[in-house]
Design an enzyme around this catalytic site. Structure first.
Site, PDB file in Angstrom:
ATOM      1  N   SER A 243      -6.021  -8.109  -1.363  1.00 17.76           N
ATOM      2  CA  SER A 243      -6.959  -9.371  -0.856  1.00 17.76           C
ATOM      3  C   SER A 243      -8.137  -9.519  -1.638  1.00 17.76           C
ATOM      4  O   SER A 243      -8.657 -10.637  -1.429  1.00 17.76           O
ATOM      5  CB  SER A 243      -7.299  -8.938   0.752  1.00 17.76           C
ATOM      6  OG  SER A 243      -8.140  -7.999   0.846  1.00 17.76           O
TER       7      SER A 243
ATOM      8  N   LYS B  90     -14.564  -7.568   2.960  1.00 19.90           N
ATOM      9  CA  LYS B  90     -14.327  -8.982   2.861  1.00 19.90           C
ATOM     10  C   LYS B  90     -15.535  -9.268   2.219  1.00 19.90           C
ATOM     11  O   LYS B  90     -16.699  -8.760   2.361  1.00 19.90           O
ATOM     12  CB  LYS B  90     -13.979  -9.656   4.308  1.00 19.90           C
ATOM     13  CG  LYS B  90     -12.674  -9.398   4.623  1.00 19.90           C
ATOM     14  CD  LYS B  90     -11.390  -9.814   3.976  1.00 19.90           C
ATOM     15  CE  LYS B  90     -10.279  -9.367   4.383  1.00 19.90           C
ATOM     16  NZ  LYS B  90      -9.070  -9.265   3.465  1.00 19.90           N
TER      17      LYS B  90
END
Length: 176
Positions: free
Chosen positions: A48, A94
């Site tokens: 990711s 993130k």
């Protein structure tokens, strides 16, 4: 049963073993408290955050204390660690994209939502994304994330040594 004549010999040895065990337990608790409240090394894996973090896994330095002391100092574009909204037993990494009051395009790529769909980030929440949109489960999927889930910041990539990087919170963005 230990003969009483041996007790005077065994007593100091038992005391030393007991004290050593207590010191090891104290050290373990101190290390745990430091890791959970100040920061430490974390191993990050998964696709990711490509190309920022490699899929094979990298060792990063997580900084927790500054976020706990100054939670309002998060920067746009900064790498953070947070408790996964989908699986609370996992810590994820993130990038911060939006803050309360920001109007965010839910998915500019059009992979999970129409590129015309927008959302206003509510108070007490942030919008987070992975750098690799095709392989990231992020705010496009679960919406704005509560600030209470934010754990800390990623300060640096430590290993592999050839890719050592200090991450800054400087990001280029266009203000309207």
């Amino acid at each position: 049963m230990i003969p009483s004549s041996w007790l005077h010999l065994a007593g100091p040895a038992i005391k030393n073993v007991g004290l050593t065990c207590l010191h090891l337990i104290n050290f373990g608790f101190a290390l745990h408290l430091f890791k959970e409240n100040v920061g430490g090394l974390c191993f990050m894996t998964g696709p990711s955050m490509l190309p920022t973090l490699d899929t094979s896994g990298e060792l990063v330095l997580e900084s927790i204390l500054p976020h706990r002391l100054f939670p309002d100092k998060l920067g746009r574009g900064e790498l953070i660690t947070l408790t996964s909204p989908l699986d609370p037993s996992r810590i994820i990494c993130k990038r911060v994209l939006g803050f309360p009051g920001d109007v965010i395009c839910v998915d500019p790529t059009g992979l999970t939502a129409h590129s015309t769909e927008h959302v206003i980030v509510p108070k007490g929440h942030i919008w987070v994304v992975g750098d690799n949109a095709a392989w990231s489960r992020d705010s496009r999927e679960y919406g704005p994330v509560s600030m209470a889930l934010v754990r800390g910041r990623i300060a640096a990539r430590i290993y592999p040594f050839s890719r050592f990087t200090v991450f800054s919170k400087d990001a280029t963005y266009i203000e309207s």
